[in-house]
Motif scaffolding. Structure first.
Motif, PDB file in Angstrom:
ATOM      1  N   ALA A   1      23.834  -9.803  49.701  1.00  0.00           N
ATOM      2  CA  ALA A   1      24.320  -9.070  50.870  1.00  0.00           C
ATOM      3  C   ALA A   1      25.804  -8.764  50.692  1.00  0.00           C
ATOM      4  O   ALA A   1      26.593  -9.663  50.373  1.00  0.00           O
ATOM      5  N   PHE A   2      26.177  -7.507  50.897  1.00  0.00           N
ATOM      6  CA  PHE A   2      27.565  -7.083  50.725  1.00  0.00           C
ATOM      7  C   PHE A   2      28.151  -6.747  52.086  1.00  0.00           C
ATOM      8  O   PHE A   2      27.648  -5.871  52.797  1.00  0.00           O
ATOM      9  N   VAL A   3      29.234  -7.451  52.454  1.00  0.00           N
ATOM     10  CA  VAL A   3      29.885  -7.238  53.755  1.00  0.00           C
ATOM     11  C   VAL A   3      31.379  -6.977  53.534  1.00  0.00           C
ATOM     12  O   VAL A   3      32.182  -7.908  53.474  1.00  0.00           O
ATOM     13  N   PRO A   4      31.772  -5.708  53.395  1.00  0.00           N
ATOM     14  CA  PRO A   4      33.200  -5.404  53.253  1.00  0.00           C
ATOM     15  C   PRO A   4      33.970  -5.768  54.518  1.00  0.00           C
ATOM     16  O   PRO A   4      33.454  -5.640  55.631  1.00  0.00           O
ATOM     17  N   ALA A   5      35.197  -6.218  54.330  1.00  0.00           N
ATOM     18  CA  ALA A   5      36.039  -6.596  55.469  1.00  0.00           C
ATOM     19  C   ALA A   5      37.498  -6.332  55.124  1.00  0.00           C
ATOM     20  O   ALA A   5      37.871  -6.243  53.950  1.00  0.00           O
ATOM     21  N   HIS A   6      38.314  -6.216  56.147  1.00  0.00           N
ATOM     22  CA  HIS A   6      39.747  -6.016  55.936  1.00  0.00           C
ATOM     23  C   HIS A   6      40.540  -6.700  57.035  1.00  0.00           C
ATOM     24  O   HIS A   6      40.668  -6.175  58.148  1.00  0.00           O
ATOM     25  N   PRO A   7      41.087  -7.897  56.764  1.00  0.00           N
ATOM     26  CA  PRO A   7      41.963  -8.542  57.740  1.00  0.00           C
ATOM     27  C   PRO A   7      43.299  -7.816  57.789  1.00  0.00           C
ATOM     28  O   PRO A   7      43.989  -7.697  56.778  1.00  0.00           O
ATOM     29  N   MET A   8      43.651  -7.323  58.961  1.00  0.00           N
ATOM     30  CA  MET A   8      44.894  -6.560  59.121  1.00  0.00           C
ATOM     31  C   MET A   8      46.043  -7.530  59.386  1.00  0.00           C
ATOM     32  O   MET A   8      46.587  -7.609  60.490  1.00  0.00           O
ATOM     33  N   ALA A   9      46.386  -8.264  58.363  1.00  0.00           N
ATOM     34  CA  ALA A   9      47.446  -9.272  58.473  1.00  0.00           C
ATOM     35  C   ALA A   9      48.106  -9.404  57.120  1.00  0.00           C
ATOM     36  O   ALA A   9      47.479  -9.164  56.088  1.00  0.00           O
TER      37      ALA A   9
ATOM     38  N   LEU B   1      27.353  -2.227  55.519  1.00  0.00           N
ATOM     39  CA  LEU B   1      26.563  -1.086  55.090  1.00  0.00           C
ATOM     40  C   LEU B   1      25.279  -1.013  55.920  1.00  0.00           C
ATOM     41  O   LEU B   1      24.887  -1.974  56.583  1.00  0.00           O
ATOM     42  N   GLN B   2      24.612   0.114  55.852  1.00  0.00           N
ATOM     43  CA  GLN B   2      23.449   0.344  56.704  1.00  0.00           C
ATOM     44  C   GLN B   2      22.337  -0.671  56.454  1.00  0.00           C
ATOM     45  O   GLN B   2      21.634  -1.073  57.379  1.00  0.00           O
ATOM     46  N   ASP B   3      22.195  -1.102  55.197  1.00  0.00           N
ATOM     47  CA  ASP B   3      21.108  -2.020  54.861  1.00  0.00           C
ATOM     48  C   ASP B   3      21.566  -3.469  54.723  1.00  0.00           C
ATOM     49  O   ASP B   3      20.830  -4.313  54.216  1.00  0.00           O
ATOM     50  N   THR B   4      22.773  -3.774  55.192  1.00  0.00           N
ATOM     51  CA  THR B   4      23.265  -5.150  55.105  1.00  0.00           C
ATOM     52  C   THR B   4      22.514  -6.035  56.098  1.00  0.00           C
ATOM     53  O   THR B   4      22.421  -5.691  57.287  1.00  0.00           O
ATOM     54  N   PRO B   5      21.963  -7.167  55.663  1.00  0.00           N
ATOM     55  CA  PRO B   5      21.230  -8.049  56.582  1.00  0.00           C
ATOM     56  C   PRO B   5      22.107  -8.500  57.746  1.00  0.00           C
ATOM     57  O   PRO B   5      23.277  -8.844  57.569  1.00  0.00           O
ATOM     58  N   ALA B   6      21.538  -8.509  58.931  1.00  0.00           N
ATOM     59  CA  ALA B   6      22.292  -8.864  60.133  1.00  0.00           C
ATOM     60  C   ALA B   6      22.847 -10.279  60.059  1.00  0.00           C
ATOM     61  O   ALA B   6      23.949 -10.550  60.544  1.00  0.00           O
TER      62      ALA B   6
ATOM     63  N   MET C   1      38.772 -18.123  61.718  1.00  0.00           N
ATOM     64  CA  MET C   1      40.131 -17.967  61.193  1.00  0.00           C
ATOM     65  C   MET C   1      41.110 -17.535  62.286  1.00  0.00           C
ATOM     66  O   MET C   1      42.312 -17.461  62.058  1.00  0.00           O
ATOM     67  N   GLY C   2      40.574 -17.211  63.470  1.00  0.00           N
ATOM     68  CA  GLY C   2      41.421 -16.789  64.576  1.00  0.00           C
ATOM     69  C   GLY C   2      41.506 -15.295  64.759  1.00  0.00           C
ATOM     70  O   GLY C   2      42.254 -14.811  65.613  1.00  0.00           O
ATOM     71  N   ALA C   3      40.745 -14.518  63.968  1.00  0.00           N
ATOM     72  CA  ALA C   3      40.857 -13.063  63.996  1.00  0.00           C
ATOM     73  C   ALA C   3      40.062 -12.438  65.134  1.00  0.00           C
ATOM     74  O   ALA C   3      39.107 -13.021  65.644  1.00  0.00           O
ATOM     75  N   ARG C   4      40.455 -11.224  65.506  1.00  0.00           N
ATOM     76  CA  ARG C   4      39.713 -10.373  66.433  1.00  0.00           C
ATOM     77  C   ARG C   4      38.923  -9.378  65.585  1.00  0.00           C
ATOM     78  O   ARG C   4      39.423  -8.879  64.571  1.00  0.00           O
ATOM     79  N   LEU C   5      37.696  -9.071  65.988  1.00  0.00           N
ATOM     80  CA  LEU C   5      36.800  -8.292  65.143  1.00  0.00           C
ATOM     81  C   LEU C   5      36.562  -6.889  65.681  1.00  0.00           C
ATOM     82  O   LEU C   5      36.473  -6.675  66.881  1.00  0.00           O
ATOM     83  N   ARG C   6      36.450  -5.947  64.747  1.00  0.00           N
ATOM     84  CA  ARG C   6      36.094  -4.572  65.076  1.00  0.00           C
ATOM     85  C   ARG C   6      35.322  -3.993  63.902  1.00  0.00           C
ATOM     86  O   ARG C   6      35.671  -4.242  62.752  1.00  0.00           O
ATOM     87  N   THR C   7      34.274  -3.231  64.189  1.00  0.00           N
ATOM     88  CA  THR C   7      33.526  -2.557  63.129  1.00  0.00           C
ATOM     89  C   THR C   7      33.847  -1.064  63.148  1.00  0.00           C
ATOM     90  O   THR C   7      34.132  -0.495  64.203  1.00  0.00           O
ATOM     91  N   MET C   8      33.814  -0.443  61.971  1.00  0.00           N
ATOM     92  CA  MET C   8      34.021   0.997  61.860  1.00  0.00           C
ATOM     93  C   MET C   8      33.475   1.487  60.538  1.00  0.00           C
ATOM     94  O   MET C   8      33.119   0.687  59.665  1.00  0.00           O
TER      95      MET C   8
END
Length: 302
Positions: free
Chosen positions: A127-135, A160-165, A178-185
């Motif tokens: 499963a591939f889950v791209p992420a970007h911590p804005m810090a 991605l569209q086929d990434t397992p939930a 980690m204390g982060a706030r989350l947003r998807t786009m």
């Protein structure tokens, strides 16, 4: 977005490849909070970095060979410069166990996802889950990290569209821990947003410092002697890692060039207003800048 509750730890084995500012901050936070992972492993191609991570004690295990590090890992996070993420993914994905999660923290997303997908073509069980911590800060390396880096900062998720939930939920839960706030786009929207809020400001800072450095010797020495807070702020940004920012600029060139063109148009409007003595435009631009600053403070992002 709110993470789904899980029985701790989230991961039995978490591997961080590239323990620089972001990677070593993840390591530090995970070592403090064992609900994140039972075993925490760091890996880096540079023996000096590996040695320093051992000295700092910010991982349970340090493994220079990335393919060995990722074996039996439940989650592998690539914290290397965006220009080599695809190369590192191609190296480690074949060694990952079925059902594992691959994530990364790159500042560009369209180019990174396109670089990683070929490595995953023969591994639909990853499963591939791209992420970007804005810090971040202007510092780099394993000594630069600190466990509170992500507190109340945004982490952007780009599943991605086929990434397992379940994989997405676990990465979300990790970043919330980690204390982060989350947003998807979407990756495309991410790259345009980051071009204006991060990449363009860095480009301007590097350029302004370069302009100051190119001044005649006497004027240049006065710039360095009498630098006011505004110029000092630019030098702080310009102190960032050159390799990392070279890769970001080249890998997000279309969005960055679009925002740079818009900035140059707006800068010309301001120049014309100053030339004409048009105080209405000048005051309007200053007032808008003040309003943005107040909003950042209200949102606890400044």
């Amino acid at each position: 977005m709110t993470a789904t509750p899980f029985v701790p730890p989230l991961f039995d084995k978490l591997v961080i490849i590239g323990p620089g500012l972001i990677g070593s901050s993840i390591l530090r936070r995970a070592m403090m909070d064992r609900d994140i992972a039972r075993e925490i492993v760091a890996s880096d191609i540079d023996p000096k970095v590996c040695a320093r991570v051992r000295e700092l004690g910010i991982a349970d295990q340090v493994e220079p060979d990335a393919t060995q590090a990722v074996r039996d890992a439940d989650c592998v996070i690539l914290c290397v410069p965006v220009g080599v993420i695809g190369e590192v993914a191609a190296q480690v994905v074949p060694a990952m166990k079925p059902g594992a999660i691959l994530s990364e923290v790159g500042s560009t997303k369209v180019s990174v996802i396109n670089a990683v997908l070929p490595a995953l073509a023969s591994r639909p069980d990853i499963a591939f889950v791209p992420a970007h911590p804005m810090a971040g800060t202007e510092y780099s390396g394993p000594d630069a990290g600190f466990p509170s880096l992500f507190e109340n900062r945004w982490c952007l998720l780009l599943p991605l569209q086929d990434t397992p939930a379940d994989a997405v939920a676990r990465i979300c839960a990790m970043w919330e821990a980690m204390g982060a706030r989350l947003r998807t786009m979407t990756p495309e929207h991410h790259d345009r947003v980051c071009a204006i809020v991060s990449h363009l400001p860095h480009l301007l800072a590097f350029t302004i410092c370069g302009t100051a450095d190119d001044l005649a010797d006497e004027t240049r020495s006065e710039v360095l002697d009498f630098a006011a807070s505004g110029f000092r702020d630019f030098t702080r940004i310009a102190a960032s890692d050159p390799t990392m920012w070279r890769d970001i600029f080249l890998n997000n060139r279309e969005a960055l060039l679009e925002m740079l063109e818009r900035f140059m148009t707006d800068a010309q409007v301001m120049a014309d207003a100053i030339r004409r003595g048009d105080d209405t435009i000048i005051v309007d631009r200053i007032a808008r800048g003040r309003a943005i600053r107040r909003t950042l403070i209200e949102n606890h992002q400044a």
